[in-house]
Motif scaffolding. Structure first.
Motif, PDB file in Angstrom:
ATOM      1  N   UNK A 172     -26.806  27.971 -14.310  1.00 28.52           N
ATOM      2  CA  UNK A 172     -25.164  27.558 -14.827  1.00 28.52           C
ATOM      3  C   UNK A 172     -25.289  25.876 -14.273  1.00 28.52           C
ATOM      4  N   UNK A 173     -25.288  25.168 -13.394  1.00 26.03           N
ATOM      5  CA  UNK A 173     -25.181  23.908 -13.093  1.00 26.03           C
ATOM      6  C   UNK A 173     -26.211  23.448 -13.788  1.00 26.03           C
TER       7      UNK A 173
ATOM      8  N   UNK B 190     -21.928  24.013 -20.882  1.00 28.72           N
ATOM      9  CA  UNK B 190     -21.042  24.390 -19.944  1.00 28.72           C
ATOM     10  C   UNK B 190     -20.358  23.972 -20.152  1.00 28.72           C
ATOM     11  N   UNK B 191     -19.336  23.065 -19.980  1.00 30.59           N
ATOM     12  CA  UNK B 191     -18.207  22.350 -20.866  1.00 30.59           C
ATOM     13  C   UNK B 191     -17.529  23.164 -21.364  1.00 30.59           C
ATOM     14  N   UNK B 192     -18.287  23.895 -22.214  1.00 36.55           N
ATOM     15  CA  UNK B 192     -17.513  24.929 -22.852  1.00 36.55           C
ATOM     16  C   UNK B 192     -17.145  26.216 -21.859  1.00 36.55           C
TER      17      UNK B 192
ATOM     18  N   UNK C   9     -19.778  16.477 -11.918  1.00 35.51           N
ATOM     19  CA  UNK C   9     -20.595  16.320 -12.050  1.00 35.51           C
ATOM     20  C   UNK C   9     -21.844  16.395 -11.723  1.00 35.51           C
ATOM     21  N   UNK C  10     -22.251  17.841 -13.000  1.00 34.73           N
ATOM     22  CA  UNK C  10     -23.075  18.222 -13.483  1.00 34.73           C
ATOM     23  C   UNK C  10     -23.858  17.330 -14.654  1.00 34.73           C
ATOM     24  N   UNK C  11     -22.939  16.807 -14.980  1.00 33.50           N
ATOM     25  CA  UNK C  11     -23.605  15.537 -16.185  1.00 33.50           C
ATOM     26  C   UNK C  11     -24.329  14.446 -15.460  1.00 33.50           C
ATOM     27  N   UNK C  12     -23.748  13.987 -14.167  1.00 35.85           N
ATOM     28  CA  UNK C  12     -24.018  12.789 -13.244  1.00 35.85           C
ATOM     29  C   UNK C  12     -25.992  13.640 -12.943  1.00 35.85           C
ATOM     30  N   UNK C  13     -25.608  15.010 -12.310  1.00 37.62           N
ATOM     31  CA  UNK C  13     -26.890  15.443 -12.101  1.00 37.62           C
ATOM     32  C   UNK C  13     -27.723  16.156 -13.100  1.00 37.62           C
ATOM     33  N   UNK C  14     -27.980  16.221 -13.909  1.00 38.96           N
ATOM     34  CA  UNK C  14     -28.068  16.237 -15.416  1.00 38.96           C
ATOM     35  C   UNK C  14     -29.566  14.579 -16.526  1.00 38.96           C
TER      36      UNK C  14
END
Length: 208
Positions: A94-95, A103-105, A145-150
């Motif tokens: 997922x992440x 993911x945001x949706x 957090x996902x935006x930062x991780x990606x």
């Protein structure tokens, strides 16, 4: 199908502790001993609200190839949890392997489905809408957090423009995904209310 516009104009409001931006003004609500806002809903209404929140996540996730392992009205350990249900994801997939906007949706679908259910049931108030945003702060944090991780070159913004990473835009797009799948969302929610848990195989049979 009638498409109902469910987003609101700017400006958004910042919570007193500075950690949460919400479309609706922070509400004067009572709080439970474990720090949850009281919405003034009956116990069956709260459970139906939770069921639609979790069903929203599950159905939009399945539509984008990210069906959860299971969805439950009980806590992560399987015990009754009045604070909310639980959707079990394949977190690594997922992440790390889901395009950020999808993911945001998926993450926004819980709060948006809950908001729609309140409206459709004649139970919507600004205070309850704020409570739903507050209760979805973990989902929003996960998106950030996902935006930062990606390593995306942006931070999520909150009702300040029409950029694709603004949460108001994400919510409007999520509403459209929910609109075309709303019958499935309500079906999944009702099954959750009846049997308290839906596994991946049953969910996929419902979502196609």
């Amino acid at each position: 199908m009638t498409v109902v516009e469910r987003t609101a104009p700017t400006p958004w409001h910042r919570h007193a502790d500075g950690t949460l931006w919400t479309r609706h003004s922070p509400a004067e609500v009572e709080w439970t001993e474990d720090g949850m806002p009281l919405t003034g809903l009956s116990a069956p209404e709260r459970e139906a609200l939770t069921a639609h929140h979790e069903a929203g996540h599950a159905v939009v996730g399945a539509a984008h190839g990210r069906a959860p392992l299971y969805v439950s009205l009980d806590g992560e350990d399987g015990t009754p949890d009045d604070a909310g249900g639980f959707t079990a994801w394949r977190v690594d997939t997922l992440l790390t392997k889901t395009p950020w906007v999808q993911l945001a949706w998926i993450l926004a679908a819980g709060e948006r489905a809950a908001d729609r259910w309140l409206r459709d049931s004649g139970l919507w108030t600004p205070a309850r809408a704020w409570c739903m945003e507050w209760a979805s702060s973990d989902d929003r944090d996960m998106a950030s957090a996902a935006a930062r991780r990606l390593r995306h070159p942006f931070d999520i913004t909150w009702g300040v423009g029409d950029q694709p990473h603004d949460w108001s835009v994400i919510c409007a797009q999520t509403d459209q995904h929910l609109n075309i799948r709303w019958n499935t969302v309500t079906t999944v929610a009702q099954i959750l209310l009846d049997q308290r848990r839906i596994d991946a195989d049953q969910l996929m049979s419902l979502t196609g």
